[in-house]
Design a protein around this motif. Structure first.
Motif, PDB file in Angstrom:
ATOM      1  N   ARG A 116       5.759   5.882  -0.875  1.00 47.15           N
ATOM      2  CA  ARG A 116       6.880   5.695   0.038  1.00 47.15           C
ATOM      3  C   ARG A 116       6.499   4.692   1.126  1.00 47.15           C
ATOM      4  NH1 ARG A 116       7.727  11.208  -1.299  1.00 47.15           N
ATOM      5  NH2 ARG A 116       9.900  11.656  -1.836  1.00 47.15           N
ATOM      6  N   ARG A 117       7.496   4.004   1.644  1.00 48.52           N
ATOM      7  CA  ARG A 117       7.263   2.979   2.655  1.00 48.52           C
ATOM      8  C   ARG A 117       7.349   3.634   4.030  1.00 48.52           C
ATOM      9  NH1 ARG A 117      10.496  -2.435   1.047  1.00 48.52           N
ATOM     10  NH2 ARG A 117       8.915  -3.282   2.465  1.00 48.52           N
ATOM     11  N   ALA A 170      14.308  16.203   5.666  1.00 49.98           N
ATOM     12  CA  ALA A 170      15.663  15.688   5.486  1.00 49.98           C
ATOM     13  C   ALA A 170      15.598  14.331   4.796  1.00 49.98           C
ATOM     14  CB  ALA A 170      16.380  15.555   6.833  1.00 49.98           C
ATOM     15  N   LYS A 171      16.639  14.009   4.040  1.00 52.42           N
ATOM     16  CA  LYS A 171      16.743  12.684   3.459  1.00 52.42           C
ATOM     17  C   LYS A 171      17.032  11.673   4.553  1.00 52.42           C
ATOM     18  CE  LYS A 171      18.336  14.156  -1.127  1.00 52.42           C
ATOM     19  NZ  LYS A 171      19.425  14.024  -2.133  1.00 52.42           N
ATOM     20  N   ALA A 172      16.638  10.437   4.305  1.00 54.93           N
ATOM     21  CA  ALA A 172      16.837   9.391   5.298  1.00 54.93           C
ATOM     22  C   ALA A 172      17.041   8.059   4.585  1.00 54.93           C
ATOM     23  CB  ALA A 172      15.633   9.321   6.240  1.00 54.93           C
ATOM     24  N   SER A 173      17.182   6.998   5.376  1.00 53.18           N
ATOM     25  CA  SER A 173      17.306   5.661   4.824  1.00 53.18           C
ATOM     26  C   SER A 173      16.259   4.720   5.401  1.00 53.18           C
ATOM     27  CB  SER A 173      18.711   5.105   5.109  1.00 53.18           C
ATOM     28  OG  SER A 173      18.826   3.784   4.614  1.00 53.18           O
ATOM     29  N   ASN A 230      13.898   3.011   2.729  1.00 55.77           N
ATOM     30  CA  ASN A 230      14.287   2.522   1.413  1.00 55.77           C
ATOM     31  C   ASN A 230      14.210   3.614   0.349  1.00 55.77           C
ATOM     32  OD1 ASN A 230      14.631   0.195   2.844  1.00 55.77           O
ATOM     33  ND2 ASN A 230      13.139  -1.020   1.734  1.00 55.77           N
ATOM     34  N   ASP A 231      13.629   3.328  -0.816  1.00 57.88           N
ATOM     35  CA  ASP A 231      13.669   4.270  -1.942  1.00 57.88           C
ATOM     36  C   ASP A 231      13.021   5.601  -1.577  1.00 57.88           C
ATOM     37  OD1 ASP A 231      14.849   2.266  -3.390  1.00 57.88           O
ATOM     38  OD2 ASP A 231      13.009   1.670  -4.445  1.00 57.88           O
ATOM     39  N   LEU A 258       0.813  -1.217   0.000  1.00 55.65           N
ATOM     40  CA  LEU A 258       0.000   0.000   0.000  1.00 55.65           C
ATOM     41  C   LEU A 258       0.852   1.277   0.000  1.00 55.65           C
ATOM     42  CD1 LEU A 258      -2.866  -1.007   2.453  1.00 55.65           C
ATOM     43  CD2 LEU A 258      -2.887  -0.989  -0.042  1.00 55.65           C
ATOM     44  N   ASN A 259       1.869   1.337   0.856  1.00 54.87           N
ATOM     45  CA  ASN A 259       2.799   2.471   0.891  1.00 54.87           C
ATOM     46  C   ASN A 259       2.089   3.814   0.959  1.00 54.87           C
ATOM     47  OD1 ASN A 259       4.890   0.653   0.766  1.00 54.87           O
ATOM     48  ND2 ASN A 259       5.205   0.864  -1.433  1.00 54.87           N
ATOM     49  N   ASN A 260       1.375   4.027   2.032  1.00 57.15           N
ATOM     50  CA  ASN A 260       0.636   5.275   2.240  1.00 57.15           C
ATOM     51  C   ASN A 260       0.577   5.593   3.733  1.00 57.15           C
ATOM     52  OD1 ASN A 260      -1.157   4.884  -0.608  1.00 57.15           O
ATOM     53  ND2 ASN A 260      -0.937   6.975   0.131  1.00 57.15           N
TER      54      ASN A 260
END
Length: 402
Positions: free
Chosen positions: A153-154, A203-206, A177-178, A121-123
């Motif tokens: 996004r996950r 901010a970007k993350a992983s 992830n992505d 689903l990624n929501n």
């Protein structure tokens, strides 16, 4: 760390490793709030968040069951009935739900639920609560909607917070992830119009594991504290509140650089502490303890996880035995370790050092977030958590101190 461990050592480097003494004590009694139920979508309980959702003065629970998809609110029945099953309502079903938190998003007085999904689903979803308290425990009275701007996004975690200071509760959210990020969903004038909620990157993350709102620099503005588990720059970070609705939230490293950091907490470890301590469990057998200086520098101390555990998960700061010295409580992902491992425990904060004590028995392999609260009304703090692999469900451990 001049306050945190002054009695244990005389001087510190940037990172100091401390040893602890181990004591196997009598385990705490476990009380089940809700069990796994495949038919009801209750498989893989994944996190507990607390809020008084019905205004009775008692803290209730919100949980997402990741493998089954059920998003559930549990109503605290009070100390006399807390040892049994709690009244509950499944507010929606979300495949791959990773987190669920209660919050009144539209300001109508009825407490809604927000859930995060990472999977097919990624929501980020909102489950709108019925306005009538009579209907609150009726599943059919709840309505589930996705925030379109969160699609793709996950999502791992959501924290309610008025980010832009307009009087409406926004959502600070983190993904993995992505295109992973930590950002915020802005609550529009018409909160019920989910298409009008806009996602703003911070901010970007992983792989975001947890997010807290805490004033780290004592400027009376709540900052954003979070743990980022993987990627090129894993660690514990904070986003400094600019103090206005348009400024930039600047990212700063707290500690745990290049470590697989999991859930974190913040608080005081000595009654006379004037600064905040941030503690985060890791997947390599450590508790990263960070204390700030007035200069803005963070000092880092490493404590071993209790009983030689290697895969830490949840952590909390709480005075377990009533001696006015806050202790450290931990959970672990013990499915990676030997079968007789104790996965829930606490580190007693003694003047001469740390002492490990058992809380759980050997049942359960993957525990989660911790909430410490007095559920049976006897004056000491009990431990609320959940377990995902051995289907222990949602439960609490009764503190035997009193």
């Amino acid at each position: 760390m001049r306050n945190l461990y002054a009695l244990i050592f005389l001087s510190i480097a940037a990172t100091t490793i401390l040893e602890t003494e181990t004591v196997i004590a009598e385990t705490w009694k476990r009380h089940t709030i809700d069990s796994s139920d495949r038919g009801a979508g209750k498989r893989g309980a994944d996190g507990v968040r607390i809020l008084d959702v019905n205004g009775d003065g008692r803290l209730d629970i919100t949980t997402g069951w990741e493998e089954g998809g059920a998003v559930v609110v549990y109503l605290n029945p009070g100390p006399d009935k807390a040892h049994g099953r709690w009244p509950s309502v499944t507010v929606g079903s979300v495949k791959g739900v990773e987190d669920a938190v209660s919050v009144d998003l539209d300001g109508d007085g009825a407490i809604d639920v927000v859930s995060c999904a990472e999977g097919k689903l990624n929501n980020v979803f909102v489950h709108w609560a019925p306005k009538s308290k009579i209907d609150y425990l009726e599943t059919k009275s709840w309505k589930t909607e996705a925030f379109p701007d969160s699609t793709g996004r996950r999502w791992m975690f959501a924290m309610p917070m008025d980010v832009n200071r307009d009087g409406r509760v926004d959502l600070v959210v983190g993904s993995k992830n992505d295109d992973a990020m930590i950002g915020w969903l802005e609550n529009p004038e018409n909160s019920r119009d989910t298409a009008a909620w806009k996602l703003h990157p911070l901010a970007k993350a992983s792989w975001i594991m947890s997010i807290q709102s805490v004033d780290l620099d004592a400027d009376n503005h709540p900052d954003i504290l979070y743990s980022d588990r993987f990627g090129k720059e894993p660690g514990i970070y904070w986003l400094k509140n600019p103090g206005n609705s348009t400024g930039t939230w600047k990212r700063r490293l707290v500690g745990g650089k290049n470590k697989q950091v999991m859930f974190l907490t913040s608080g005081k470890l000595l009654p006379d502490d004037t600064t905040t301590t941030v503690i985060c469990a890791t997947l390599n057998g450590e508790l990263v303890c960070c204390e700030s200086e007035s200069t803005g520098k963070w000092n880092e101390t490493i404590l071993p996880l209790p009983f030689g555990l290697k895969a830490g998960k949840g952590v909390a700061i709480a005075d377990i035995n009533g001696d006015a010295r806050p202790d450290i409580v931990t959970t672990a992902e013990a499915q990676r370790e030997k079968d007789d491992m104790i996965a829930v425990s606490w580190k007693e904060n003694r003047p001469d050092g740390w002492v490990d004590h058992a809380i759980s028995d050997q049942q359960g392999r993957k525990f989660d977030r911790i909430e410490m609260l007095d559920l049976d009304g006897d004056g000491d703090l009990d431990l609320l958590t959940c377990e995902e692999v051995h289907d222990l469900g949602v439960f609490w451990y009764e503190n035997p101190t009193r």
